[in-house]
Design a protein around this motif. Structure first.
Motif, short mmCIF file in Angstrom:
data_model
loop_
_atom_site.label_atom_id
_atom_site.label_comp_id
_atom_site.label_asym_id
_atom_site.label_seq_id
_atom_site.Cartn_x
_atom_site.Cartn_y
_atom_site.Cartn_z
N ASN A 92 0.84 -1.20 0.00
CA ASN A 92 0.00 0.00 0.00
C ASN A 92 0.88 1.25 0.00
O ASN A 92 0.76 2.12 0.88
CB ASN A 92 -0.94 -0.02 1.21
CG ASN A 92 -1.98 1.08 1.14
OD1 ASN A 92 -2.53 1.35 0.08
ND2 ASN A 92 -2.26 1.72 2.25
N ASP A 233 -15.83 6.43 8.43
CA ASP A 233 -14.64 5.84 9.06
C ASP A 233 -13.43 6.58 8.49
O ASP A 233 -12.98 6.31 7.38
CB ASP A 233 -14.56 4.34 8.74
CG ASP A 233 -13.47 3.64 9.54
OD1 ASP A 233 -12.55 4.32 10.02
OD2 ASP A 233 -13.54 2.41 9.69
N ARG A 236 -10.38 4.74 7.04
CA ARG A 236 -10.47 3.91 5.83
C ARG A 236 -11.00 4.75 4.68
O ARG A 236 -12.20 4.77 4.40
CB ARG A 236 -11.35 2.69 6.09
CG ARG A 236 -10.77 1.73 7.11
CD ARG A 236 -11.69 0.56 7.38
NE ARG A 236 -11.07 -0.41 8.27
CZ ARG A 236 -11.10 -0.35 9.59
NH1 ARG A 236 -11.75 0.64 10.18
NH2 ARG A 236 -10.50 -1.27 10.33
N VAL A 238 -10.47 5.31 0.62
CA VAL A 238 -9.97 4.57 -0.54
C VAL A 238 -9.85 5.52 -1.73
O VAL A 238 -10.79 6.29 -2.01
CB VAL A 238 -10.91 3.39 -0.88
CG1 VAL A 238 -10.37 2.61 -2.07
CG2 VAL A 238 -11.08 2.49 0.33
N PHE A 247 -5.18 2.70 0.05
CA PHE A 247 -5.94 2.82 1.29
C PHE A 247 -5.25 3.85 2.18
O PHE A 247 -4.08 3.67 2.56
CB PHE A 247 -6.02 1.46 2.00
CG PHE A 247 -6.69 0.39 1.16
CD1 PHE A 247 -8.06 0.24 1.17
CD2 PHE A 247 -5.93 -0.45 0.36
CE1 PHE A 247 -8.67 -0.74 0.40
CE2 PHE A 247 -6.52 -1.43 -0.41
CZ PHE A 247 -7.91 -1.57 -0.39
N ASP A 249 -5.24 6.11 5.63
CA ASP A 249 -5.71 6.28 7.01
C ASP A 249 -5.48 7.74 7.38
O ASP A 249 -4.40 8.12 7.82
CB ASP A 249 -4.95 5.34 7.94
CG ASP A 249 -5.54 5.30 9.35
OD1 ASP A 249 -6.28 6.24 9.70
OD2 ASP A 249 -5.27 4.34 10.09
N GLU A 274 -15.22 4.97 3.55
CA GLU A 274 -15.93 3.79 4.02
C GLU A 274 -16.81 4.13 5.23
O GLU A 274 -16.59 5.13 5.93
CB GLU A 274 -14.94 2.69 4.40
CG GLU A 274 -14.07 2.23 3.24
CD GLU A 274 -14.85 1.42 2.23
OE1 GLU A 274 -15.96 0.97 2.56
OE2 GLU A 274 -14.35 1.23 1.10
N TYR A 279 -17.40 -2.28 9.46
CA TYR A 279 -16.21 -2.80 10.15
C TYR A 279 -16.50 -2.99 11.63
O TYR A 279 -15.69 -2.66 12.49
CB TYR A 279 -15.02 -1.86 9.94
CG TYR A 279 -14.63 -1.71 8.50
CD1 TYR A 279 -13.74 -2.59 7.89
CD2 TYR A 279 -15.17 -0.68 7.71
CE1 TYR A 279 -13.39 -2.45 6.56
CE2 TYR A 279 -14.83 -0.55 6.37
CZ TYR A 279 -13.94 -1.44 5.80
OH TYR A 279 -13.61 -1.31 4.47
N GLY A 299 -11.50 5.11 13.09
CA GLY A 299 -11.33 3.76 12.59
C GLY A 299 -10.77 2.78 13.60
O GLY A 299 -10.63 1.60 13.29
#
Length: 393
Positions: A92, A233, A236, A238, A247, A249, A274, A279, A299
């Motif tokens: 990532n 979230d 998360r 994307v 991805f 954070d 997300e 989750y 998250g």
């Protein structure tokens, strides 16, 4: 004669009661022994085994032991070291997303407003609206065609795609200088339609956003979409660019003093935030409110947060020594962690133990509670049998 029958009936009833007491005593003893033998945790001599499929048709070809690991400070530190904390390197790698946004480059579909001062006859080239206009109609001006060219009087066809407004202004001034004396030209973009990104997910105003002269960074894109929704979230996010998915954070970047504004989006990027509900963690067993608890807005979700959202451990029925975290999936190695929640240090460990999506937190019941529940199931059957025996007698 009647006295003899009455005595016989009482004697039979007493015999039935004695048999009932014996059966009840035997079953109670067996229930206590079985309840004690089934209590998990430190009483387990061998860890459980689960079948593991090693074939394409899904048939189990062997058995794999799943040990129970105690949650200690060393365990928490080991799990924390396994979490990715960098934005470069690995699968990532976010390095391609970082960059410095330069001036806006004109593209096909953009509408330019070109003004030559002291020459009002050229203003007619901008055109006039014909009939009622719609939101999708371009603004009055010079539309850049699909090949990146624009038509202007005394200049002809001019290729402007990939250039800034300053560069186009200098080129038009130079070409008009051949037929005019020191022309004063102003070029601005009246409508940005060449580049756009798509924002989806848990934002207040999802949809497409045009890239304009303000750099389209990650924070700018989220702000244009109205900001994060309460269900978002933030850990998360994307970004899909071409055939690659990244991805991000955002909460972790801020924690690491990394500015999300350094991530610059490009034409055609898809940004998705997300939802926290995707989750969740399952909290079961002897808690006051068994439920699927959601991670925090950043998250993250610790074991202490999950227990707190489930109403805490039930003090009347739970065996606080038997708290388990079960983790596993189709593509993950099954793992089970155990925590003795009666220790004063346990809540500190629970606060530092980070859960993952779809984890199962289970609090076992006490031995006496399980024995009581077994009796609750058996007593109606015993009473029914006793009643039937009395009636038959």
């Amino acid at each position: 004669m009647c006295r003899i029958k009455t005595a016989t009936y009482r004697s039979g009833l007493s015999h039935v009661a004695v048999q009932h007491a014996r059966v009840l005593g035997i079953m109670a003893t067996l229930a206590v022994l079985s309840a004690c033998s089934l209590a998990p945790g430190e009483r387990m001599v061998q860890p459980p085994t689960l079948p593991v499929s090693n074939t394409d048709d899904g048939q189990a070809t062997g058995a794999q032991q799943v040990p129970i690991t105690d949650i200690t400070l060393a365990t928490v530190q080991q799990l924390r070291q396994q979490q990715p904390t960098v934005v470069s390197g690995g699968a990532n790698d976010l390095t391609p997303l970082f960059g410095d946004a330069g001036p806006y480059k004109i593209g096909p579909g953009d509408v330019l407003q070109i003004t030559v001062w002291d020459h009002p006859e050229l203003a007619a080239a901008l055109g006039q609206p014909i009939g009622p206009t719609r939101a999708a109609d371009p603004t009055l001006g010079f539309v850049v065609d699909h090949e990146g060219n624009v038509q202007f009087p005394y200049v002809g066809s001019l290729h402007v795609a990939g250039e800034s407004t300053e560069e186009v202004q200098r080129r038009i001034s130079g070409d008009l200088g051949k037929v005019m004396v020191k022309p004063q030209v102003t070029v601005r973009i009246a409508s940005f339609r060449a580049s756009q990104i798509y924002i989806d997910g848990e934002v207040r105003a999802p949809g497409s956003q045009s890239i304009n002269d303000i750099p389209m960074t990650l924070t700018e894109a989220i702000n244009r979409a109205g900001g994060f929704a309460p269900t978002a979230d933030q850990g998360r996010v994307v970004i899909v660019r071409g055939d690659k998915t990244y991805f991000v954070d955002v909460a972790q970047m801020l924690h690491n003093n990394q500015n999300p504004s350094k991530i610059v989006l490009q034409n055609g990027d898809l940004l998705r935030v997300e939802a926290r509900e995707d989750y969740g963690v399952y909290v079961m067993g002897e808690v006051n409110k068994p439920a699927t608890v959601l991670p925090m807005r950043n998250g993250k979700l610790s074991l202490a947060d999950a227990i707190s959202q489930a109403g805490s451990i039930n003090p009347t029925s739970a065996d606080a020594k038997q708290l388990y975290v079960i983790r596993g999936g189709p593509d993950k190695q099954p793992q089970v962690w155990h925590l003795d929640a009666t220790s004063p240090v346990s809540m500190l460990l629970a606060k530092q133990f980070e859960l993952e999506p779809k984890d199962v937190v289970y609090v076992d019941a006490g031995g006496l509670v399980r024995f009581s529940r077994v009796l609750d199931l058996l007593l109606p059957l015993i009473n029914a049998g006793l009643t039937g025996a009395i009636i038959a007698k």
